[in-house]
Write an enzyme that holds these catalytic residues in place. Sequence first.
Site, PDB file in Angstrom:
ATOM      1  N   LYS A 180       0.809  -1.073   0.082  1.00  0.00           N
ATOM      2  CA  LYS A 180      -0.020   0.018  -0.027  1.00  0.00           C
ATOM      3  C   LYS A 180       0.938   1.142   0.007  1.00  0.00           C
ATOM      4  O   LYS A 180       2.022   1.153   0.302  1.00  0.00           O
ATOM      5  CB  LYS A 180      -1.091  -0.167   1.216  1.00  0.00           C
ATOM      6  CG  LYS A 180      -0.313   0.088   2.754  1.00  0.00           C
ATOM      7  CD  LYS A 180      -0.069   1.533   3.124  1.00  0.00           C
ATOM      8  CE  LYS A 180       0.697   1.765   4.222  1.00  0.00           C
ATOM      9  NZ  LYS A 180       1.365   3.056   4.503  1.00  0.00           N
ATOM     10  N   ASP A 208      -2.150  -1.940  10.830  1.00  0.00           N
ATOM     11  CA  ASP A 208      -2.482  -1.924   9.349  1.00  0.00           C
ATOM     12  C   ASP A 208      -3.198  -3.097   8.610  1.00  0.00           C
ATOM     13  O   ASP A 208      -3.602  -3.244   7.456  1.00  0.00           O
ATOM     14  CB  ASP A 208      -1.141  -1.582   8.509  1.00  0.00           C
ATOM     15  CG  ASP A 208      -0.669  -0.099   8.495  1.00  0.00           C
ATOM     16  OD1 ASP A 208      -1.565   0.601   8.737  1.00  0.00           O
ATOM     17  OD2 ASP A 208       0.525  -0.006   8.124  1.00  0.00           O
TER      18      ASP A 208
END
Length: 296
Positions: free
Chosen positions: A12, A138
């Site tokens: 990401k 995350d």
Amino acid sequence: MIKHLGLKAYGKINLGLDVLRKRDDGYHEVRMIMQTVGLYDRIDIIYRDEPGIEVETNLYYLPNNENNLVYKAADLLLKEFQIPHGVHIKLKKFIPVAAGMAGGSSDAAAVLFGVNKMFGLGLTMEGLMKRGVRIGADVPYCVMRGTALAEGIGEVLTPLPPMPQCQVLIAKPGISVSTKFVYDNLHANDLRPEQHPDIDGMIEAIKNRDVQLLASRFGNVLETVTIKEYPVIEKIKDVMKEYGAAGAMMSGSGPTVFGLFTSPRAAQEAHEVLRYGQYQHLAKQVYLTNFYNNKA
């Protein structure tokens, strides 16, 4: 019974990152726009009759025991559901390590998904996300993927419309950045209003599918700390913009830099010059990829 699963764990980037304040408990309150990219690690999960978890990786310096997040992810589900069997996990890393791209969290998310599927545990995406937060902040986002707004300490997630497709150039200089060092030196409560990025403006640009507008509003408040310490990050951003990036920014706490390109040719030229050309000394790892969006 599924005996073997091959999975992709996608990295990401942060399209925007703001830190609102430091809380009394020491955590920082954030507003971030997260985006999955097409760069991925490969994970193979192989069923074992006997209990236990084995991990092998292609990088000698990564732990292959309970200090690896893929081990933690498998262990969490195998213990919770009292499964009398085990798994052998093969991890092939491509996402840069300790780079602000959530590589380890994404690997853990893929293993949660894989173990759930292999042993028919029947957990929903929400169920996996709820468990993922116990492994790392995350991980829930990496289970969800796509474009999302993250708030709170990063665990409150709101899906956003998918980003319009464009080229994403990723460059990691040969330095390691401690996330703790960056947050410790941010002094979030003393930031001036103009130092905070326009997250709402970026969300508006995403909803309008306008890459140029989004790039013009780019902002990562952590750059105020990391770039001061490592000026090479600014140099990489400048090269990307010089070669036609709509915008370039540091991802997370760094040191990875990404640039968005609407012209594939310009992206290719920037990739060549950073990987093989006159600026190859600036970055150790350079990848040209695109956005990964969830299928509608």
